[in-house]
Structures are given as structure tokens and as C-alpha cells.
Design a protein around this motif. Structure first.
Motif, PDB file in Angstrom:
ATOM      1  N   VAL A  19      54.877  11.517 101.076  1.00  0.00           N
ATOM      2  CA  VAL A  19      55.146  12.762 100.554  1.00  0.00           C
ATOM      3  C   VAL A  19      55.489  13.577 101.802  1.00  0.00           C
ATOM      4  O   VAL A  19      54.672  14.146 102.666  1.00  0.00           O
ATOM      5  N   THR A  20      56.730  14.138 101.987  1.00  0.00           N
ATOM      6  CA  THR A  20      57.183  14.995 103.011  1.00  0.00           C
ATOM      7  C   THR A  20      57.268  16.287 102.386  1.00  0.00           C
ATOM      8  O   THR A  20      57.499  16.650 101.311  1.00  0.00           O
ATOM      9  N   GLY A  21      56.685  17.207 103.314  1.00  0.00           N
ATOM     10  CA  GLY A  21      56.536  18.595 103.029  1.00  0.00           C
ATOM     11  C   GLY A  21      55.283  18.925 101.858  1.00  0.00           C
ATOM     12  O   GLY A  21      55.192  19.747 101.118  1.00  0.00           O
ATOM     13  N   GLY A  22      54.353  18.032 102.082  1.00  0.00           N
ATOM     14  CA  GLY A  22      53.405  18.079 100.979  1.00  0.00           C
ATOM     15  C   GLY A  22      52.256  19.138 101.134  1.00  0.00           C
ATOM     16  O   GLY A  22      51.349  19.254 100.188  1.00  0.00           O
ATOM     17  N   ALA A  23      52.265  19.786 102.237  1.00  0.00           N
ATOM     18  CA  ALA A  23      51.497  21.182 102.489  1.00  0.00           C
ATOM     19  C   ALA A  23      52.033  22.418 101.676  1.00  0.00           C
ATOM     20  O   ALA A  23      51.359  23.446 101.861  1.00  0.00           O
ATOM     21  N   GLY A  24      53.298  22.174 101.026  1.00  0.00           N
ATOM     22  CA  GLY A  24      53.975  23.148 100.785  1.00  0.00           C
ATOM     23  C   GLY A  24      53.508  23.351  99.278  1.00  0.00           C
ATOM     24  O   GLY A  24      52.645  22.945  98.671  1.00  0.00           O
ATOM     25  N   PHE A  25      54.103  24.474  98.456  1.00  0.00           N
ATOM     26  CA  PHE A  25      53.726  24.774  97.222  1.00  0.00           C
ATOM     27  C   PHE A  25      54.002  23.611  95.993  1.00  0.00           C
ATOM     28  O   PHE A  25      52.981  23.168  95.656  1.00  0.00           O
ATOM     29  N   ILE A  26      54.923  23.157  95.800  1.00  0.00           N
ATOM     30  CA  ILE A  26      55.483  22.148  95.088  1.00  0.00           C
ATOM     31  C   ILE A  26      54.768  20.658  95.490  1.00  0.00           C
ATOM     32  O   ILE A  26      54.054  19.955  94.637  1.00  0.00           O
ATOM     33  N   GLY A  27      54.931  20.199  96.733  1.00  0.00           N
ATOM     34  CA  GLY A  27      54.252  19.269  97.170  1.00  0.00           C
ATOM     35  C   GLY A  27      52.939  19.175  97.304  1.00  0.00           C
ATOM     36  O   GLY A  27      52.362  18.027  96.859  1.00  0.00           O
ATOM     37  N   SER A  28      52.200  20.168  97.524  1.00  0.00           N
ATOM     38  CA  SER A  28      50.792  20.098  97.328  1.00  0.00           C
ATOM     39  C   SER A  28      50.195  19.604  95.810  1.00  0.00           C
ATOM     40  O   SER A  28      49.328  18.990  95.501  1.00  0.00           O
TER      41      SER A  28
END
Length: 333
Positions: A5-14
Motif C-alpha cells: 500500500v503506497t501512501g498508507g499513512a494518509g487518511f484513506i490509505g490508513s
């Protein structure tokens, strides 16, 4: 299954990572995030010690790192993106770098090192532009209105072009406005909740009549999971809840839930190129993959307000003077 998962520390990714690990006990997730603006490891504090979860700090433009990780996984879900329209007006290059060049890097790594990997590229309804009546289908032309939406449209085209030329197993999702826990405080709904809780004015662009279709984030996560598992290669899937509200309606609903007076509303100068209305036809994903949202706006917004009021520990470190004292569109709040 092992998923990158790329960008997994963002809102939707997390939210997606947490959803996947809760639902699939035998899945593993690698989270690649550069921890830039809008990313926050506190979003995943509750699962940071889960042995099925691995965090890697890095940029999707780092070809060597991305290639190494892609060799090790069965699927890639690309949430990584610069995603705020206002900031794209002030600094377009950061959006080109992440949303275009970053997508190119992922595609090249897949092409060279793991062409069988499954890719779901997460897009946005903003690539279609605005629409006064009716709803966009996946077949409609793209007409972006901002540097942000233009960069996302370019990324989509790269995915489709690579999928056809190199026969990559890639699909694209395009969703309407998300809301829910862990959304960065600059966005309309968390900003309204936070500022109202402090007794501060709620800025609304123009007359507040711009319309968005609001989708609870966990419903979006379920849709992405379905596309990952059942979606066809080189296909685009619109994801929408059918919950269209004006910005003014959204703010008034939140103030009512919080017992706050509408006198807190303050109309401010509109931003350039502000789209009037977004609307997606999601018949395709509903009929072909069997998806439908589980939350209506009334339920979802109540849960969201309650979450922010109960989790000051999460948002207070993110609130600074620019949040407390907003300026016109030229700055992020």
C-alpha cells in the motif's frame, strides 16, 4: 496475500490498511509512505506492532526502493498522492512530482520486475471536472479544473496506457469526497468539527452552494478491496454514495449535531476554478462487483463528529496557527 500500500499513512490509505488487516487474518501489508504533508503515523498507532504490518519510509519516486518492494508482493494499491486543491494552486510542481512521476515510477517497476502483480490505482472524481446535471460515467471525457485534478488525470492515463501496451493487470478507481476518522484537519468536515469545538468561525468558500457526493471512508475501502479481488484489468470503476450535499448543508449539519450556532459560519472569497458540482454514476461497480455503501450520510457524519470529539489526542498536534487563523485560498487554510 501480500499487499504493498503506497501512501498508507494518509487518511484513506490508513483506513484501508486497518480494514484489510481486520478482515483478512492471513494477509500481510507493507506500507510505503514518505511521511510528507498529510501523512501521519499516528493514524496507524493501534496496529504498529501487528506482525502482519510493515512500515517502510520512502518515496514512490525512489525507483530502486519501489522495485525492491514490488518484487515481494502480490498486489499494489496506490493511494500515494498530493491531494489538496488549494495547495496545488499555490505549488503545482509537488503534485506533478507525486501524482504523475510517482505513478510512472510504480508502473516502470511493475513492468520490469513483476508484470503479473495486481495494481489498483486510486483516483478521484475531480478528473471529470464539474457537471451541472446528471452524473459522469466511466466513459465520459476528463476535463480537470485544477493542477491537482490535472495531475490525477495524467496518472490515470499513464496507468491505462501501460496496462494496454505492457498487458499489466491494472484497474483504476475514482471516488467521490471521502470523510471519516483520521482525515487531515485542513479538509472541510474535520476543519468544521475542530473549529466549531473551539468556538471559531467556519470559513466557507463563496456562497457554499458547491455540491459534493459524500462517501464514508470505510465504504470506499470495501469498494477498493472488491476491485482488487474482482475487478477487470484496464477497467475504471466509479465509487459514489449518492449522498449529494452543498458545502453549506454539510457545515450546518455538523453544527446542529454539535449544538453550535450557525453564526459561526463565515463566507470567504471563493477559490479560482472552484467546481460547482461533482457527481458520479457508480452503476458499474454496483452491478458488476456487487458493491453498495453501508453508511448513509446521516449515520456517517454522526460517527465522524463523535470520533473527532473523542480523539483530540490525534488532531491537536496537527492544529497550528494557520489552522486557527485561516487565510484565503492562497494558503492551505
Amino acid at each position: 496475500m501480500r499487499v504493498l500500500v503506497t501512501g498508507g499513512a494518509g487518511f484513506i490509505g490508513s483506513n484501508f490498511i486497518r480494514y484489510i488487516l481486520e478482515k483478512h487474518k492471513d494477509w500481510e501489508v507493507i506500507n510505503l509512505d514518505k511521511l510528507g504533508y498529510g501523512s501521519n503515523l499516528a493514524n496507524l498507532k493501534d496496529i504498529e506492532n501487528d506482525p502482519r504490518y510493515t512500515f517502510v519510509k520512502g518515496d514512490i519516486n525512489d525507483f530502486e526502493l519501489v522495485s525492491k518492494l514490488i518484487k515481494e508482493v502480490d498486489a499494489v494499491i496506490n493511494f500515494a498522492a498530493e491531494s489538496h486543491v488549494d495547495r496545488s494552486i499555490s505549488n503545482p510542481y509537488a503534485f506533478i512530482e507525486s501524482n504523475v512521476l510517482g505513478v510512472y515510477t510504480i508502473l516502470e517497476a511493475i513492468r520490469k520486475y513483476n508484470p503479473e502483480v495486481r495494481l489498483v490505482h486510486v483516483g478521484t472524481d475531480e478528473v471529470y471536472g464539474d457537471i451541472i446535471e446528471g452524473s459522469f460515467t466511466e466513459e465520459d471525457r476528463l476535463m480537470p479544473s485544477s493542477p491537482y485534478s490535472a495531475s490525477k488525470a495524467a496518472g490515470d492515463m499513464l496507468v491505462l496506457g501501460y496496462a494496454r501496451t505492457y498487458n499489466l493487470n491494472a484497474s483504476i478507481t475514482r471516488c467521490t469526497n471521502n470523510y471519516g476518522p483520521y482525515q487531515f484537519p485542513e479538509k472541510l468536515i474535520p476543519k468544521t468539527i475542530i473549529r466549531a469545538s473551539m468556538g471559531l468561525k467556519i470559513p466557507i468558500y463563496g456562497t457554499g452552494q458547491n455540491v459534493r457526493d459524500w462517501l464514508y471512508v470505510l465504504d470506499h475501502c470495501e469498494a477498493v478491496e472488491l476491485v482488487l479481488e474482482k475487478g477487470e484489468k484496464r477497467e475504471v470503476y466509479n465509487i459514489s454514495a449518492g449522498e449529494e450535499k452543498t458545502n453549506l448543508e454539510v457545515v450546518k449539519t455538523i453544527l446542529k449535531l454539535m449544538g453550535k450556532d450557525e453564526d459561526l459560519i463565515e463566507f470567504v472569497e471563493d477559490r479560482p476554478g472552484h467546481d460547482i458540482r461533482y457527481s458520479l454514476d457508480s452503476t458499474k461497480i454496483r452491478e458488476q462487483l456487487g458493491w453498495k455503501p453501508k453508511h448513509n450520510f446521516k449515520e456517517g457524519i454522526k460517527k465522524t463528529v463523535e470520533w473527532y470529539l473523542s480523539n483530540e489526542w490525534w488532531w491537536k498536534p496537527l492544529v497550528d496557527e494557520k489552522v486557527l487563523h485561516p487565510t484565503p485560498w492562497k494558503l492551505r487554510w
